[in-house]
Design an enzyme around this catalytic site. Structure first.
Site: not given
Length: 134
Positions: A30, A46, A50, A93
């Site tokens: 998400a 996303e 991810e 990061e």
């Protein structure tokens, strides 16, 4: 926010990460919408960032207010279809995300037993089970 329920060979793609103050959790991919971004475009972006997977389609599943009494946030959940691993993760990061694949029935059991407590994951998995989307 856009959240993505992706199933590959009967297994849900989950992210394992540390969430203060709750420790290590399992949740579906998400992310937050960028200014002016539509939820479906956020879901495509996303999901790839991810997980390293791409989806050819994102089907709206459910949307909900996670904290309706004090927030206007809406979580838009989608089902990712025709997925394919295309790259490595492209994480921020501060993100430390491991990908875990767990069978659908086991995820349901983990929700029932309180092992998965993330609201967007619970809502997406239960909505999917209720609607029986294929």
């Amino acid at each position: 926010m856009a959240a993505i329920l992706a199933i590959e060979n009967g297994k849900i793609i989950l992210e394992k990460q540390k969430r203060f103050p709750n420790g290590e959790v399992l949740e579906i991919p998400a992310g937050t919408l960028e200014k002016g971004e539509k939820p479906i475009l956020c879901a495509f972006r996303e999901f790839k960032e991810e997980t390293g997977y791409e989806a050819k389609k994102m089907i709206p599943l459910i949307k909900f207010h996670p904290s309706i009494s004090f927030s206007t946030e809406i979580v838009n959940c989608f089902v990712a279809l025709q997925i394919k691993k295309v790259s490595e993760q492209k994480l921020e990061e501060y993100e430390n995300i491991s990908i875990v694949k767990i069978g659908f029935k086991k995820v349901l059991k983990m929700i029932k037993q309180g092992e998965i407590t993330d609201s967007k994951t619970i809502c997406a998995v239960l909505a999917y089970a209720a609607k029986k989307i294929n």
